[in-house]
Design an enzyme around this catalytic site. Structure first.
Site, PDB file in Angstrom:
ATOM      1  N   CYS A 175      -8.435  46.532 -39.919  1.00 19.80           N
ATOM      2  CA  CYS A 175      -8.065  45.121 -40.090  1.00 19.80           C
ATOM      3  C   CYS A 175      -8.109  44.498 -38.699  1.00 19.80           C
ATOM      4  CB  CYS A 175      -6.711  44.966 -40.799  1.00 19.80           C
ATOM      5  SG  CYS A 175      -5.260  45.545 -39.896  1.00 19.80           S
ATOM      6  N   HIS A 210      -1.701  67.172 -33.943  1.00 23.01           N
ATOM      7  CA  HIS A 210      -0.240  67.257 -34.044  1.00 23.01           C
ATOM      8  C   HIS A 210       0.323  66.752 -35.370  1.00 23.01           C
ATOM      9  CE1 HIS A 210       0.650  67.464 -29.446  1.00 23.01           C
ATOM     10  NE2 HIS A 210      -0.548  67.981 -29.718  1.00 23.01           N
ATOM     11  N   ASN A 211      -0.246  65.647 -35.861  1.00 20.95           N
ATOM     12  CA  ASN A 211       0.313  65.009 -37.065  1.00 20.95           C
ATOM     13  C   ASN A 211      -0.498  65.278 -38.329  1.00 20.95           C
ATOM     14  OD1 ASN A 211       0.280  62.344 -34.791  1.00 20.95           O
ATOM     15  ND2 ASN A 211       2.172  63.434 -35.231  1.00 20.95           N
ATOM     16  N   ASP A 233     -10.109  44.634 -44.316  1.00 24.07           N
ATOM     17  CA  ASP A 233      -9.981  43.248 -44.765  1.00 24.07           C
ATOM     18  C   ASP A 233     -11.101  42.456 -44.094  1.00 24.07           C
ATOM     19  OD1 ASP A 233      -9.165  42.808 -42.155  1.00 24.07           O
ATOM     20  OD2 ASP A 233      -7.241  41.884 -42.673  1.00 24.07           O
ATOM     21  N   HIS A 292       4.191  72.082 -35.492  1.00 21.38           N
ATOM     22  CA  HIS A 292       3.653  70.849 -36.060  1.00 21.38           C
ATOM     23  C   HIS A 292       3.772  70.855 -37.591  1.00 21.38           C
ATOM     24  CE1 HIS A 292       2.569  69.470 -32.197  1.00 21.38           C
ATOM     25  NE2 HIS A 292       1.621  70.367 -31.991  1.00 21.38           N
ATOM     26  N   THR A 323      -5.734  44.080 -36.438  1.00 27.15           N
ATOM     27  CA  THR A 323      -4.959  44.856 -35.460  1.00 27.15           C
ATOM     28  C   THR A 323      -4.870  46.346 -35.774  1.00 27.15           C
ATOM     29  OG1 THR A 323      -2.969  44.472 -36.762  1.00 27.15           O
ATOM     30  CG2 THR A 323      -3.437  42.881 -35.001  1.00 27.15           C
TER      31      THR A 323
HETATM   32  C1  RB5 Z   1      -5.765  38.852 -40.766  1.00 29.18           C
HETATM   33  O1  RB5 Z   1      -5.801  37.614 -40.138  1.00 29.18           O
HETATM   34  C2  RB5 Z   1      -4.864  39.804 -40.000  1.00 29.18           C
HETATM   35  O2  RB5 Z   1      -3.539  39.429 -40.176  1.00 29.18           O
HETATM   36  C3  RB5 Z   1      -5.080  41.229 -40.463  1.00 29.18           C
HETATM   37  O3  RB5 Z   1      -6.414  41.572 -40.276  1.00 29.18           O
HETATM   38  C4  RB5 Z   1      -4.289  42.299 -39.735  1.00 29.18           C
HETATM   39  O4  RB5 Z   1      -4.416  42.187 -38.359  1.00 29.18           O
HETATM   40  C5  RB5 Z   1      -2.918  42.480 -40.173  1.00 29.18           C
HETATM   41  O5  RB5 Z   1      -2.186  43.357 -39.699  1.00 29.18           O
END
Ligand code: RB5
Length: 141
Positions: A64, A97-98, A7, A133, A66
């Site tokens: 993204c 493992h996964n 994103d 596994h 996080t």
């Molecule tokens: C975008 O602001 C943020 O929410 C997205 O990049 C992500 O971290 C969502 O999980």
């Protein structure tokens, strides 16, 4: 072929990742987003997950802010095992493992240097093929 997507929060890191994959001579397809304009991460996470689930691409990398939103989305697609990694140990272990097939990272969590090492570790580590596994993965399915 590696499917990559992000994103707006992961866009800049994705550019660094693509330059790194170019240097390594690894083929990839960019499923967007294509600018830093605010967008909805599920669109790109779903596109990458479907590319991997269909066999069009062998692995996926999603970024993204996080790593969490893209991983939750990707894991809704049957056949996808997406793992959020913020260190090389986890990236290696989730392959062994996964048999994780999609790597998710948070651009607001890891710096570019670490992110590229995590991506290399993920791409260069094979599944262990250990019976235990295989059994556990089939239990997930
Ligand atoms: C975008 O602001 C943020 O929410 C997205 O990049 C992500 O971290 C969502 O999980």
């Amino acid at each position: 072929m590696i499917a990559i997507g992000s994103d707006h929060g992961g866009y800049a890191l994705k550019q660094e990742l693509m330059a790194h994959l170019d240097k390594r001579g690894l083929a990839y397809r960019d499923y967007g987003t294509y600018s830093e304009a605010s967008c909805d991460y599920p669109v790109y996470a779903k596109a990458v997950a479907q590319a991997v689930a269909s066999g069009e691409c062998e692995r996926g990398i999603l970024i993204c802010g996080t790593g969490i939103g893209v991983s939750i989305t990707a894991n809704k697609v049957p056949g996808i095992r997406a793992a959020v990694c913020g260190d090389c140990f986890t990236a290696k272990a989730t392959r062994e493992h996964n048999d994780a097939n999609v790597l998710c990272m948070g651009a607001r969590v890891v710096g570019a240097g670490l992110a590229l090492m995590i991506a290399d570790t993920f791409l260069d580590t094979a599944f262990s093929n250990d019976e235990r596994h295989i059994r556990r993965i089939s239990m997930i399915e």
